[in-house]
Design a protein around this motif. Structure first.
Motif, mmCIF file in Angstrom:
data_model
loop_
_atom_site.group_PDB
_atom_site.id
_atom_site.type_symbol
_atom_site.label_atom_id
_atom_site.label_comp_id
_atom_site.label_asym_id
_atom_site.label_seq_id
_atom_site.Cartn_x
_atom_site.Cartn_y
_atom_site.Cartn_z
ATOM 1 N N GLY A 25 -59.528 93.675 125.931
ATOM 2 C CA GLY A 25 -58.812 93.457 127.180
ATOM 3 C C GLY A 25 -58.404 92.015 127.293
ATOM 4 O O GLY A 25 -58.419 91.276 126.308
ATOM 5 N N GLY A 26 -58.063 91.595 128.498
ATOM 6 C CA GLY A 26 -57.670 90.210 128.664
ATOM 7 C C GLY A 26 -57.163 89.908 130.058
ATOM 8 O O GLY A 26 -57.249 90.717 130.972
ATOM 9 N N LYS A 27 -56.587 88.719 130.161
ATOM 10 C CA LYS A 27 -56.128 88.176 131.439
ATOM 11 C C LYS A 27 -54.722 88.671 131.766
ATOM 12 O O LYS A 27 -53.899 88.844 130.873
ATOM 13 C CB LYS A 27 -56.148 86.648 131.381
ATOM 14 C CG LYS A 27 -57.534 86.095 131.133
ATOM 15 C CD LYS A 27 -57.499 84.603 130.857
ATOM 16 C CE LYS A 27 -58.886 84.135 130.420
ATOM 17 N NZ LYS A 27 -58.845 82.829 129.786
ATOM 18 N N PRO A 28 -54.440 88.855 133.066
ATOM 19 C CA PRO A 28 -53.117 89.331 133.462
ATOM 20 C C PRO A 28 -52.046 88.261 133.326
ATOM 21 O O PRO A 28 -52.323 87.062 133.409
ATOM 22 C CB PRO A 28 -53.303 89.708 134.940
ATOM 23 C CG PRO A 28 -54.432 88.846 135.400
ATOM 24 C CD PRO A 28 -55.338 88.675 134.208
ATOM 25 N N GLU A 29 -50.826 88.727 133.101
ATOM 26 C CA GLU A 29 -49.653 87.868 133.198
ATOM 27 C C GLU A 29 -49.062 88.074 134.588
ATOM 28 O O GLU A 29 -49.384 89.055 135.274
ATOM 29 C CB GLU A 29 -48.642 88.231 132.095
ATOM 30 C CG GLU A 29 -49.159 87.862 130.718
ATOM 31 C CD GLU A 29 -48.167 88.140 129.600
ATOM 32 O OE1 GLU A 29 -47.105 88.749 129.855
ATOM 33 O OE2 GLU A 29 -48.483 87.761 128.459
ATOM 34 N N PRO A 51 -53.763 95.660 137.043
ATOM 35 C CA PRO A 51 -54.800 95.733 136.007
ATOM 36 C C PRO A 51 -54.507 96.710 134.872
ATOM 37 O O PRO A 51 -54.772 96.405 133.706
ATOM 38 C CB PRO A 51 -56.047 96.141 136.796
ATOM 39 C CG PRO A 51 -55.824 95.543 138.154
ATOM 40 C CD PRO A 51 -54.347 95.739 138.398
ATOM 41 N N ALA A 52 -53.948 97.876 135.181
ATOM 42 C CA ALA A 52 -53.644 98.848 134.119
ATOM 43 C C ALA A 52 -52.537 98.334 133.196
ATOM 44 O O ALA A 52 -52.604 98.506 131.977
ATOM 45 C CB ALA A 52 -53.259 100.192 134.723
ATOM 46 N N HIS A 109 -60.128 86.498 136.098
ATOM 47 C CA HIS A 109 -59.790 87.905 136.292
ATOM 48 C C HIS A 109 -59.299 88.490 134.976
ATOM 49 O O HIS A 109 -58.472 87.887 134.293
ATOM 50 C CB HIS A 109 -58.727 88.052 137.381
ATOM 51 C CG HIS A 109 -59.251 87.719 138.734
ATOM 52 N ND1 HIS A 109 -59.760 88.670 139.596
ATOM 53 C CD2 HIS A 109 -59.384 86.535 139.370
ATOM 54 C CE1 HIS A 109 -60.174 88.076 140.699
ATOM 55 N NE2 HIS A 109 -59.955 86.780 140.591
ATOM 56 N N VAL A 110 -59.839 89.665 134.620
ATOM 57 C CA VAL A 110 -59.454 90.343 133.385
ATOM 58 C C VAL A 110 -59.379 91.851 133.614
ATOM 59 O O VAL A 110 -59.878 92.361 134.616
ATOM 60 C CB VAL A 110 -60.449 90.067 132.226
ATOM 61 C CG1 VAL A 110 -60.527 88.585 131.892
ATOM 62 C CG2 VAL A 110 -61.820 90.623 132.530
ATOM 63 N N SER A 111 -58.783 92.529 132.673
ATOM 64 C CA SER A 111 -58.862 93.983 132.566
ATOM 65 C C SER A 111 -59.586 94.273 131.258
ATOM 66 O O SER A 111 -59.371 93.582 130.259
ATOM 67 C CB SER A 111 -57.472 94.614 132.543
ATOM 68 O OG SER A 111 -56.835 94.451 133.789
ATOM 69 N N ALA A 112 -60.459 95.280 131.271
ATOM 70 C CA ALA A 112 -61.265 95.595 130.091
ATOM 71 C C ALA A 112 -61.299 97.098 129.869
ATOM 72 O O ALA A 112 -61.227 97.878 130.826
ATOM 73 C CB ALA A 112 -62.684 95.055 130.258
ATOM 74 N N ALA A 113 -61.433 97.486 128.601
ATOM 75 C CA ALA A 113 -61.442 98.909 128.238
ATOM 76 C C ALA A 113 -62.772 99.319 127.629
ATOM 77 O O ALA A 113 -63.276 98.657 126.727
ATOM 78 C CB ALA A 113 -60.324 99.197 127.248
#
Length: 140
Positions: free
Chosen positions: A33-37, A42-43, A5-9
């Motif tokens: 972007g990258g992986k959540p902590e 996601p934002a 799972h990642v968030s990307a811009a």
């Protein structure tokens, strides 16, 4: 297939170019972007990653949600990436390579086919960035 799972811009500059980055030790360019902590939405993940990787301080509310997309992972064979994507526009000189990044490039549609790009970028995010050129992507 294990999921990452990642968030990307999808980041545009004023002239319509899109920012892609390459992490150290890899060959494919992708959206930043990258992986959540733990505990991040996601934002929040994306805002933190943009600051760590590019020195970019972005308010979460300034990012426009694009949806969730699924593709093969570029750097983890046998895995797939599930990305919550967001769009924003910045000035091109507002970013600098930091953290684990090796390189950044501002690209135009002409880069398709000449630059190694991650499956998520090719299949989903760049078609959203340039719908008139690459057509619209289907949501994953």
């Amino acid at each position: 297939m294990p999921d990452i799972h990642v968030s990307a811009a999808v980041i545009h500059d004023e002239s319509g170019r899109v920012l892609v980055v390459r992490k150290q030790g890899t060959t494919a360019f992708m959206q930043p972007g990258g992986k959540p902590e733990a505990g991040e939405n996601p934002a929040q993940t994306l805002a933190r990653e943009l600051e760590e990787e590019l020195g970019l301080s972005i308010d979460e509310n300034a990012m426009r949600p694009l949806g969730r997309f699924i593709s093969a992972a570029a750097n983890e064979p046998g895995h797939r990436v599930i990305a919550d994507a967001f769009a924003l526009t910045i000035e091109a000189d507002a970013v600098t390579v930091q953290a684990e990044l090796a390189e950044l490039r501002w690209i135009t549609p002409d880069a398709i086919g000449t630059l190694e790009l991650a499956p998520l970028s090719l299949e989903h995010l760049l078609p959203i960035a340039w719908p008139d050129v690459l057509g619209s992507a289907s949501r994953g």
